[in-house]
Structures are given as structure tokens and as C-alpha cells.
Design an enzyme around this catalytic site. Structure first.
Site, PDB file in Angstrom:
ATOM      1  N   HIS A 106       9.930 -34.952 -55.144  1.00  0.00           N
ATOM      2  CA  HIS A 106      11.380 -35.046 -54.957  1.00  0.00           C
ATOM      3  C   HIS A 106      12.041 -35.864 -56.058  1.00  0.00           C
ATOM      4  O   HIS A 106      11.465 -36.814 -56.587  1.00  0.00           O
ATOM      5  CB  HIS A 106      11.738 -35.571 -53.566  1.00  0.00           C
ATOM      6  N   ASP A 108      15.245 -37.292 -55.849  1.00  0.00           N
ATOM      7  CA  ASP A 108      16.162 -38.370 -55.458  1.00  0.00           C
ATOM      8  C   ASP A 108      15.424 -39.680 -55.237  1.00  0.00           C
ATOM      9  O   ASP A 108      14.214 -39.707 -55.013  1.00  0.00           O
ATOM     10  CB  ASP A 108      16.927 -37.986 -54.186  1.00  0.00           C
ATOM     11  N   ASP A 169       8.960 -43.652 -56.791  1.00  0.00           N
ATOM     12  CA  ASP A 169       9.115 -42.722 -55.659  1.00  0.00           C
ATOM     13  C   ASP A 169      10.368 -41.889 -55.926  1.00  0.00           C
ATOM     14  O   ASP A 169      11.466 -42.353 -55.681  1.00  0.00           O
ATOM     15  CB  ASP A 169       9.219 -43.517 -54.362  1.00  0.00           C
ATOM     16  N   GLU A 203      15.129 -35.875 -50.451  1.00  0.00           N
ATOM     17  CA  GLU A 203      13.984 -36.133 -49.555  1.00  0.00           C
ATOM     18  C   GLU A 203      14.233 -37.406 -48.768  1.00  0.00           C
ATOM     19  O   GLU A 203      13.910 -37.503 -47.589  1.00  0.00           O
ATOM     20  CB  GLU A 203      12.694 -36.255 -50.373  1.00  0.00           C
ATOM     21  N   GLU A 204      14.824 -38.396 -49.429  1.00  0.00           N
ATOM     22  CA  GLU A 204      14.990 -39.715 -48.804  1.00  0.00           C
ATOM     23  C   GLU A 204      15.986 -39.684 -47.641  1.00  0.00           C
ATOM     24  O   GLU A 204      15.959 -40.561 -46.792  1.00  0.00           O
ATOM     25  CB  GLU A 204      15.441 -40.746 -49.848  1.00  0.00           C
ATOM     26  N   ASP A 226       3.585 -37.357 -53.594  1.00  0.00           N
ATOM     27  CA  ASP A 226       4.606 -38.319 -53.168  1.00  0.00           C
ATOM     28  C   ASP A 226       3.982 -39.515 -52.450  1.00  0.00           C
ATOM     29  O   ASP A 226       4.673 -40.270 -51.774  1.00  0.00           O
ATOM     30  CB  ASP A 226       5.611 -37.592 -52.239  1.00  0.00           C
ATOM     31  N   HIS A 408      11.010 -47.893 -52.296  1.00  0.00           N
ATOM     32  CA  HIS A 408      12.339 -48.169 -51.731  1.00  0.00           C
ATOM     33  C   HIS A 408      12.817 -49.591 -51.951  1.00  0.00           C
ATOM     34  O   HIS A 408      13.763 -50.039 -51.306  1.00  0.00           O
ATOM     35  CB  HIS A 408      12.411 -47.859 -50.219  1.00  0.00           C
TER      36      HIS A 408
END
Ligand SMILES: [Zn+2]
Length: 438
Positions: A106, A108, A169, A203-204, A226, A408
Site C-alpha cells: 500500500h 498510503d 509502512d 490501507e491505513e 506489509d 505508525h
């Protein structure tokens, strides 16, 4: 001359034993690709009605489409939802004998921390100890909280500067897939079937994958790239439900409320007090599931509570739902005038339910990791992945490691070895599928 040849042969054998690569380097290193992608802000946003949730995700999507074309992939397209698709043609005499394998990452980054003006810092030849991030000395990656650092002596560790997240990520996954394609292009002697590639937005915030064209993608199996620690392979996620409990009271002017007002907040408080302490996110880990009251409203007339239910086993999830319903009955008995109702919705299911029928997916991934010199292990994900949704839409999709850590947050990091070994694993993986089809 002969002794030199023997010596060279020994070197080749020794390096293959150690899991070193025996192919020509890619046109561009995985690290250089990674550093380019993290500079592009692709932060997604919660509660948007469009996909992608933020227009800026197209900036990376369009760049990747251009780079995929330059790498010689086919059918490159960016969908209206910002999903990048491409095909790497197989190079076997008969590609139809090998299943089409998909690779997905992903684009984002998490809404939790800014991804604007990411300045990646390379801590070359790491010699141990805590890593203080240069722009904010209060941000420290400690050995105590990251014991894996002890195994990274001599590696080049990549962090953000302390003001943003890094975006490992999942730009690590993107850089690794792109570099795998590059390696395959430089090394036609590496045999593989047809590969389907996709890079997804949002995705987040959990919405991008809803727009994924499983049929058009054309893969029989896929992997999301991921995951985190080197070697970590996941074919299990939570089974997840969300409960909403509503407490209906009666509001009236407090000056004349005697015998009329029914304050729903007391019932809410009673219900909250019944949650078992040993079944919460803050008291559980590993394979133990939880119930998690995470948001609510406290009001005289109507109070509400939303609760996450998570478990790897369906029976465990059922038991948690029963517990919440029993607690409703207990609170109801104590507050007969408050009308209490509970509504439970299914979010997603453990992908193991499907993936247990395709053990070759994790077996091949583990073999690929070993060939890259990485010790593989299976780790259930205490969350969901895009793969869990795809798996139930007919595309079985376990998750592979990227070498990244501390997703994150500002303490996110990866390393040169993490990026390189993850890439090598992908290159081995596509060959293993080709070998096994013979
Ligand atoms: Zn991710």
C-alpha cells in the site's frame, strides 16, 4: 589458473550456503528506491467519501506507473481509485503451468503522524546503543524497547528525523517489489511465471481494498508485502466484530425531574464497570483476544458505547459476544427503567479459515526466506490486513515481512539489510513457484 577456478567455485558455494545472492544487481538499489518514495507525502485520511481519501496519493501512484513501464512491465494502469496495476510476463517455455502470483503493497501512510517533508536519516554502520532522532532528541529508539537492534550491528539503519513518521509502512514493501522486478529484468536466467503487481491507496483507513479489481488483477494467489521483522510471515488475522450498546433513558428539566427523569449514564457506567480486566487490549498479547470499549457518548436521554471484539478463533469470538450480551442482561436487571439494546456487526474473519487449504503459500514463502538467509517464522496478526479481505474474495493472500519496525509512529525504522533481504526473499519466492510447477 586451475587453483583460482577452484577458489572461485568455493566462494560461490560458500556464498550460496550463507544465503547470499548469485544474481546480477538491480539497476537501482532497493535503498535508493525507498528513499525516493518516502519523500512523497501519501498520508491517507479517515472518514472521506472518495477513494483515494487524499488526492496526493496519486503523486506516488503516477510515479510508480511510470517506473513500472520503464522496467518493462505490461498492462500498466492507474485506476480511477488510485490503484496501480501491472503485469510481469513469465519467462518459462509454458507460463500457464505456473499459477499467476500477485504482489501487493500500500502507498498510503498512517493518518496518526505526519508524512510531509520526510527526511530519512541513514545511521551508517550502526554500532549499538539507543538511536536519538536528530530533529527531536525526545524521540529515541531504545534498545530496551527494540531488542532486535542488538542483531543489527554493522547494518545501516534508516529512520525519520524525529518530526514525521518514516513511511516504511509500506514504502518498504513497494521498494522491495519494484526491486524484485528490476532484478528479474537484469537476470533472465531467473525463471518465473507471470506476476501480477498492485499498489493500493487507503490501507491505513481500511477502504482502499474495497475498490480492488480481483478479477482484472488475474492472480491465483497473492502476497501483501506489509509485515515487519525479517522472517515474519502471517497467514492469520483476527476475526473481528463491533458491538454497539445503546442505553435509552428519559430526559426532562432537572428542576421538575422528580419521578420522571431516567438518567441513562448510570447504566452506561455500570456496564463499563463489568468489563473483565484480563480481557482488554492493555492486558493481552499473542494469541489472546480481547473486548475493547473504545468510544461512546454519555447523555441523560441516550448513552452509547462501541466495543471491539477480537479473537483468532470463532468460538472465542462467539464467547466474547455472549459475554457482552450477558453483561447487558445484568445491567438491565439493575436498571429496569433504562432500555438497553446491543447490536453486533461482523467486520472481517481470520484468513486462516481459507489459507489452511493452501499450505504451499506459507511453505514457499518460508523456503524463500531461508534461501535469502533469513529465519522464517509464522506470526498471527493482531489486526486485519488487506489480504484478509482479498482472501475472502477468492484471492488467498498471506502477508510477508518488509524488515520494518515501529509502524505508525515517529520511531519507525528499517535497515539496508532489512530492505535487501526482503527483496531477495521475493526473488527466490517467484522461482520456487516455477520450480514446484515442474
Ligand atoms: Zn502497512
Amino acid at each position: 589458473m586451475k587453483s583460482i577456478l577452484v577458489f572461485l567455485l568455493c566462494v560461490v558455494i560458500a556464498s550460496s550456503v550463507q544465503g547470499q545472492t548469485q544474481w546480477k544487481s538491480p539497476g537501482e538499489s532497493v535503498l535508493d528506491r525507498f528513499l525516493r518514495y518516502v519523500k512523497i507525502d501519501t498520508q491517507s485520511q479517515e472518514d472521506q467519501s472518495t477513494t483515494p481519501s487524499t488526492k496526493k496519493q496519486f503523486n506516488l501512484a503516477n510515479l510508480l506507473a511510470k517506473e513500472l513501464t520503464a522496467l518493462g512491465t505490461q498492462n500498466v494502469r492507474v485506476s480511477e481509485f488510485g490503484i496501480v496495476y501491472a503485469t510481469v510476463p513469465g519467462n518459462l517455455p509454458d507460463n500457464s503451468k505456473v499459477p499467476v502470483i500477485g504482489f501487493i503493497s500500500h502507498m498510503d501512510t498512517s493518518p496518526a503522524v505526519s508524512g510531509e517533508n520526510v527526511n530519512a536519516v541513514i545511521h551508517k554502520n550502526y554500532q549499538g546503543g539507543d538511536i536519538v532522532l536528530p530533529k527531536d532528541p525526545s524521540q529515541v529508539i531504545t534498545v530496551a524497547k527494540n531488542p532486535l537492534l542488538k542483531e543489527m550491528i554493522g547494518d545501516d539503519i534508516i529512520t525519520a528525523d524525529g518530526t514525521t513518521l518514516l513511511g516504511s509502512d509500506d514504502k518498504s514493501g513497494i521498494a522491495e517489489i519494484m526491486t524484485m522486478i528490476d532484478v528479474l529484468k537484469q537476470n533472465p536466467q531467473l525463471k518465473h511465471g507471470t506476476l501480477a503487481i498492485a499498489f493500493t491507496p487507503d490501507e491505513e483507513v481500511g477502504t482502499g481494498i474495497e475498490k480492488f479489481d480481483v478479477k482484472g488483477f488475474g492472480a491465483k494467489f497473492a502476497y501483501t508485502v506489509d509485515g515487519e521483522e525479517l522472517g515474519e510471515i502471517s497467514d492469520e488475522t483476527w476475526s473481528a466484530r463491533t458491538a454497539t450498546v445503546t442505553f435509552q433513558g428519559k430526559s426532562t428539566h432537572p428542576g421538575t425531574a422528580k419521578g420522571i427523569m431516567i438518567n441513562a449514564m448510570y447504566a452506561l457506567a455500570d456496564y463499563l464497570g463489568r468489563f473483565p480486566h484480563d480481557m482488554l487490549p492493555e492486558t493481552t498479547e499473542g494469541r489472546v483476544g480481547f473486548v475493547h470499549p473504545y468510544i461512546g457518548t454519555a447523555d441523560v436521554e441516550t448513552s452509547t458505547l462501541k466495543i471491539l471484539l477480537r479473537d483468532f478463533d470463532m468460538s472465542g469470538l462467539e464467547a466474547k459476544e455472549k459475554l457482552l450480551r450477558d453483561m447487558v442482561a445484568q445491567t438491565q436487571a439493575k436498571f429496569p427503567e433504562v432500555k438497553i439494546s446491543i447490536d453486533v456487526k461482523e467486520n472481517y474473519k481470520n484468513m486462516k479459515v481459507v489459507l489452511k487449504n493452501f499450505p504451499q503459500l506459507t511453505e514457499n514463502a518460508m523456503e524463500a526466506a531461508r534461501r535469502a538467509g533469513v529465519k522464517p517464522f509464522l506470526k498471527p496478526i493482531r489486526g486485519g490486513t488487506d489480504g484478509s479481505q482479498l482472501t475472502f474474495e477468492g484471492l488467498p493472500t498471506p502477508d510477508l515481512f518488509t524488515g520494518g519496525h515501529n509502524f505508525h509512529g515517529k520511531l519507525e525504522f528499517n535497515s539496508r539489510r532489512g530492505l535487501e533481504k526482503s527483496t531477495e526473499t521475493l526473488v527466490h519466492l517467484v522461482q520456487i513457484f516455477a520450480e514446484k510447477a515442474k
